[in-house]
Design a protein around this motif. Sequence first.
Motif, PDB file in Angstrom:
ATOM      1  N   UNK A  23       0.825  -1.207   0.000  1.00 42.64           N
ATOM      2  CA  UNK A  23       0.000   0.000   0.000  1.00 42.64           C
ATOM      3  C   UNK A  23       0.865   1.267   0.000  1.00 42.64           C
ATOM      4  N   UNK A  24       1.940   1.228   0.787  1.00 42.18           N
ATOM      5  CA  UNK A  24       2.823   2.409   0.819  1.00 42.18           C
ATOM      6  C   UNK A  24       3.458   2.637  -0.543  1.00 42.18           C
ATOM      7  N   UNK A  25       3.842   1.531  -1.186  1.00 41.25           N
ATOM      8  CA  UNK A  25       4.454   1.607  -2.516  1.00 41.25           C
ATOM      9  C   UNK A  25       3.453   2.200  -3.514  1.00 41.25           C
ATOM     10  N   UNK A  26       2.209   1.775  -3.424  1.00 42.46           N
ATOM     11  CA  UNK A  26       1.165   2.293  -4.314  1.00 42.46           C
ATOM     12  C   UNK A  26       0.973   3.800  -4.108  1.00 42.46           C
ATOM     13  N   UNK A  27       0.919   4.224  -2.841  1.00 47.06           N
ATOM     14  CA  UNK A  27       0.723   5.647  -2.528  1.00 47.06           C
ATOM     15  C   UNK A  27       1.889   6.470  -3.086  1.00 47.06           C
ATOM     16  N   UNK A  28       3.106   5.946  -2.898  1.00 53.46           N
ATOM     17  CA  UNK A  28       4.290   6.645  -3.406  1.00 53.46           C
ATOM     18  C   UNK A  28       4.213   6.787  -4.931  1.00 53.46           C
ATOM     19  N   UNK A  29       3.774   5.725  -5.605  1.00 54.34           N
ATOM     20  CA  UNK A  29       3.681   5.775  -7.069  1.00 54.34           C
ATOM     21  C   UNK A  29       2.608   6.755  -7.532  1.00 54.34           C
ATOM     22  N   UNK A  30       1.499   6.807  -6.811  1.00 58.51           N
ATOM     23  CA  UNK A  30       0.438   7.764  -7.185  1.00 58.51           C
ATOM     24  C   UNK A  30       0.973   9.186  -7.027  1.00 58.51           C
ATOM     25  N   UNK A  31       1.686   9.427  -5.913  1.00 56.42           N
ATOM     26  CA  UNK A  31       2.285  10.762  -5.706  1.00 56.42           C
ATOM     27  C   UNK A  31       3.212  11.105  -6.864  1.00 56.42           C
ATOM     28  N   UNK A  32       4.016  10.122  -7.275  1.00 53.84           N
ATOM     29  CA  UNK A  32       4.953  10.366  -8.369  1.00 53.84           C
ATOM     30  C   UNK A  32       4.196  10.687  -9.664  1.00 53.84           C
ATOM     31  N   UNK A  33       3.144   9.920  -9.953  1.00 51.21           N
ATOM     32  CA  UNK A  33       2.394  10.131 -11.194  1.00 51.21           C
ATOM     33  C   UNK A  33       1.700  11.501 -11.208  1.00 51.21           C
ATOM     34  N   UNK A  34       1.375  12.012 -10.020  1.00 50.24           N
ATOM     35  CA  UNK A  34       0.663  13.296  -9.947  1.00 50.24           C
ATOM     36  C   UNK A  34       1.597  14.445  -9.567  1.00 50.24           C
ATOM     37  N   UNK A  35       2.903  14.226  -9.742  1.00 48.59           N
ATOM     38  CA  UNK A  35       3.875  15.207  -9.220  1.00 48.59           C
ATOM     39  C   UNK A  35       3.797  16.571  -9.902  1.00 48.59           C
ATOM     40  N   UNK A  36       3.211  16.616 -11.088  1.00 46.69           N
ATOM     41  CA  UNK A  36       3.122  17.920 -11.758  1.00 46.69           C
ATOM     42  C   UNK A  36       2.017  18.790 -11.155  1.00 46.69           C
ATOM     43  N   UNK A  37       1.160  18.220 -10.326  1.00 49.79           N
ATOM     44  CA  UNK A  37       0.081  19.000  -9.708  1.00 49.79           C
ATOM     45  C   UNK A  37       0.516  19.465  -8.321  1.00 49.79           C
ATOM     46  N   UNK A  38       0.275  20.733  -8.033  1.00 54.38           N
ATOM     47  CA  UNK A  38       0.635  21.260  -6.707  1.00 54.38           C
ATOM     48  C   UNK A  38      -0.517  21.076  -5.731  1.00 54.38           C
ATOM     49  N   UNK A  39      -0.177  20.965  -4.443  1.00 57.83           N
ATOM     50  CA  UNK A  39      -1.198  20.981  -3.394  1.00 57.83           C
ATOM     51  C   UNK A  39      -2.118  19.780  -3.411  1.00 57.83           C
TER      52      UNK A  39
END
Length: 399
Positions: A23-39
Amino acid sequence: MYNCIICRYHEIATKGNNRGMFERCLVENIRHLLKTLDGIKVSRVRGRVRVERDDKGAFTGEQLDVIKSQLRKCFGLESFSPAVITAVDMEEIRPIAVELAAGAIGAYQGEGKVAFRVRARRSNKRFPLTSRDIEIDLVSAVAARTGEDKFTIDLNNAQITLGCEVRDEFAVLFMESIPAPGGLPVGCNPRVMTLLSGGIDSPVAAWLIMKRGSPCDFITFHSAPYTPPETVEKVQRVAGKLNEYQMHGTLCIANLSEFQKAVRDNCKEKFRTVLYRRAMMRIAEIAARHRRCHALVTGDSLGQVASQTVPNMYSVGKAVDMLVLRPLVGSDKLECIRLAEEIGTFDISNVQVPDSCTVFAPSSPCTSSEPEILEQEEKKIPDYWQILEKIALNLEEWT
Ligand code: ATP
Ligand code: MG
């Protein structure tokens, strides 16, 4: 009005003690995929991942577009829905449900009445209404707003579905469930090295292994000056596309031509292709160990071409002392093409450029070989290992 993305996963939910790691790995990957969005905030909520804005406000249209296109590439996710988050209370759920559903029913342009349904799920067992009660409550509320003549209820072939999930801490309402690729989050399994050619199959093989949670580095072989720069440029474009699905993979670029000349000058013609492939595997193995990759991946499909018969695959695999993964071994060409189209590599791979394997290619390659015979052939090249090591030492890294 969507102020939350509710993300669902499937296979991770079957994991036991180390489910938290997945689950932590999934959350990290989602954060990475959405890194161009702020906030943007990504958090785990029992059995789901929730994406919100820091200010809890509604996403803009542009933010939703980015989220939708990025989460479709997120391995480990089964599906996701732009949603409105509410308190666990029918008095709050109902008006939002009506707003969403009446809007969609009102926007329906087709002939006749639109087929509509409510799908409720209640994981909060203390909630006083059952899933069925929630569905009836919300359908009645929607009908009260739109008028009963605006839709028919169709539980099996609905054109519009209102989803409602009532959880312990919050409820969500949503109008669509967007499919994601499934599998396991990239990074939960060890890194591997994919032999990436300019063909259709090897990018698909890499993608399938990434889907099982292993990040990929790549290695490609060209034969400059016998192959043009386009041979490598094409593979760079493929690697770039594959990297959209993972945090990062390096492409190692190797020039095989010196070895190919040695094979041409010393070995039996019919063995050339398998000898090339054995050398590719050995160089890939050296690069893999150097980059801490734990397996090699190829796009072999049983019987597709002469180098992919059972005996030749055995002879090629025997050249290395590392696990070789061949995820396409049982797939036919059309299945590979369909997947390549879905992944977005097909149009890049389908451009014809000269391939390293075709340099000095034999007119009739052997369909059967034995490792011992091939070793004899390799001994005819006096500086066999020096050539391979030199190629492995001179890899160009492209990131
Ligand atoms: P593909 O469509 O993946 O190129 P193919 O049908 O052309 O496959 P082969 O040329 O026999 O089949 O290659 C089988 C596998 O060997 C490829 O899937 C790839 O993993 C590896 N391979 C072949 N040529 C190269 C190359 N030039 N560079 C890196 N890997 C290669
Ligand atoms: Mg090929």
